[in-house]
Design a protein around this motif. Structure first.
Motif, PDB file in Angstrom:
ATOM      1  N   UNK A   3       0.811  -1.207   0.000  1.00 34.19           N
ATOM      2  CA  UNK A   3       0.000   0.000   0.000  1.00 34.19           C
ATOM      3  C   UNK A   3       0.847   1.261   0.000  1.00 34.19           C
ATOM      4  N   UNK A   4       2.178   1.090   0.144  1.00 36.82           N
ATOM      5  CA  UNK A   4       3.053   2.258   0.238  1.00 36.82           C
ATOM      6  C   UNK A   4       2.937   3.117  -1.025  1.00 36.82           C
ATOM      7  N   UNK A   5       2.922   4.414  -0.804  1.00 36.37           N
ATOM      8  CA  UNK A   5       2.789   5.338  -1.925  1.00 36.37           C
ATOM      9  C   UNK A   5       4.148   5.532  -2.582  1.00 36.37           C
ATOM     10  N   UNK A   6       4.217   5.301  -3.873  1.00 36.68           N
ATOM     11  CA  UNK A   6       5.478   5.430  -4.596  1.00 36.68           C
ATOM     12  C   UNK A   6       5.407   6.609  -5.559  1.00 36.68           C
ATOM     13  N   UNK A   7       6.587   7.041  -6.015  1.00 41.94           N
ATOM     14  CA  UNK A   7       6.663   8.103  -7.019  1.00 41.94           C
ATOM     15  C   UNK A   7       5.900   7.686  -8.271  1.00 41.94           C
ATOM     16  N   UNK A   8       5.974   6.379  -8.591  1.00 39.59           N
ATOM     17  CA  UNK A   8       5.276   5.890  -9.782  1.00 39.59           C
ATOM     18  C   UNK A   8       3.768   6.066  -9.650  1.00 39.59           C
ATOM     19  N   UNK A   9       3.271   5.986  -8.399  1.00 39.89           N
ATOM     20  CA  UNK A   9       1.832   6.198  -8.179  1.00 39.89           C
ATOM     21  C   UNK A   9       1.453   7.620  -8.562  1.00 39.89           C
ATOM     22  N   UNK A  10       2.314   8.567  -8.174  1.00 37.00           N
ATOM     23  CA  UNK A  10       2.041   9.973  -8.495  1.00 37.00           C
ATOM     24  C   UNK A  10       2.009  10.159 -10.009  1.00 37.00           C
ATOM     25  N   UNK A  11       2.928   9.482 -10.692  1.00 36.14           N
ATOM     26  CA  UNK A  11       2.960   9.575 -12.153  1.00 36.14           C
ATOM     27  C   UNK A  11       1.658   9.046 -12.735  1.00 36.14           C
ATOM     28  N   UNK A  12       1.221   7.888 -12.231  1.00 33.09           N
ATOM     29  CA  UNK A  12      -0.033   7.292 -12.730  1.00 33.09           C
ATOM     30  C   UNK A  12      -1.208   8.241 -12.482  1.00 33.09           C
ATOM     31  N   UNK A  13      -1.240   8.826 -11.291  1.00 31.80           N
ATOM     32  CA  UNK A  13      -2.329   9.741 -10.928  1.00 31.80           C
ATOM     33  C   UNK A  13      -2.356  10.941 -11.880  1.00 31.80           C
ATOM     34  N   UNK A  14      -1.170  11.502 -12.148  1.00 32.17           N
ATOM     35  CA  UNK A  14      -1.087  12.663 -13.039  1.00 32.17           C
ATOM     36  C   UNK A  14      -1.490  12.266 -14.461  1.00 32.17           C
TER      37      UNK A  14
END
Ligand SMILES: O=C(O)CCCC[C@@H]1SC[C@@H]2NC(=O)N[C@@H]21
Length: 192
Positions: A3-14
């Protein structure tokens, strides 16, 4: 750790916030007698929830709406600014956040891989019904049109939103097969 938030998650969100914006480019269809248009952007809301899951999907919608609030002309027809959040569409726009949350919760329920019928159901319930539940009363308040009449104008959204739920399901299932990493931390891959 999953569940840890990764930089890649931010990329996906954007990326999904950008997809919602791009879906505004074809413009909107005005509903006769209605103050809220038909827009392809709800397809992006469904996809954000289905692919990213509830929280990341809702975050993508939130980022998109913050950009609109900041004045960027990202809504269909090139609209943006604080005014749209006090207009007839206001409740629908806020409903998109909860819609993506519900889409993601239904699609992700019971873990991966996504199941087509639950994806379709999630997209329709979250991406359409939940959005209506929040949007219609606000539209009625803003336009001063009786709730019953506002509900009738909402029927015009149903065919398009059903179609968008089908398209979102096809894209989600195809994306899972072709690129499961888009869903974030895939633990299982489906057979080709
Ligand atoms: O750009 C706008 O002002 C419209 C935002 C809300 C549109 C709502 S969302 C649910 C329903 N389905 C559509 O295609 N349009 C409405």
């Amino acid at each position: 750790m999953q569940q840890q938030f990764e930089m890649r998650d931010l990329t996906r969100i954007v990326v999904f916030a950008a997809i919602i914006a791009v879906l505004g480019i074809p413009g909107a269809i005005t509903v006769p007698g209605g103050a809220v248009p038909i827009t392809a952007q709800t397809l992006g809301v469904m996809l954000a929830g289905a692919v990213l899951g509830p929280w990341r999907g809702a975050s993508a919608v939130l980022i998109f709406l913050l950009l609109v609030l900041a004045g960027l002309p990202l809504l269909s027809g090139g609209r943006g600014g604080a005014g749209v959040f006090v207009g007839p569409s206001a409740g629908f726009l806020i409903g998109w956040i909860f819609g993506a949350l519900v889409v993601g919760a239904i699609v992700r329920f019971g873990a991966r891989p996504p199941v087509w019928w639950r994806t379709a159901l999630g997209c329709f319930i979250g991406g359409a019904l939940i959005v209506y539940v929040i949007g219609v009363p606000v539209q009625s308040l803003v336009t001063r049109l009786p709730l019953s009449k506002t509900i009738v104008t909402t029927a015009a959204f149903l065919p398009g939103d059903l179609l968008k739920a089908v398209v979102a399901t096809i894209i989600t299932m195809a994306l899972w097969r072709a690129y499961p990493r888009a869903f974030g931390n895939p633990t299982r891959r489906v057979a080709a």
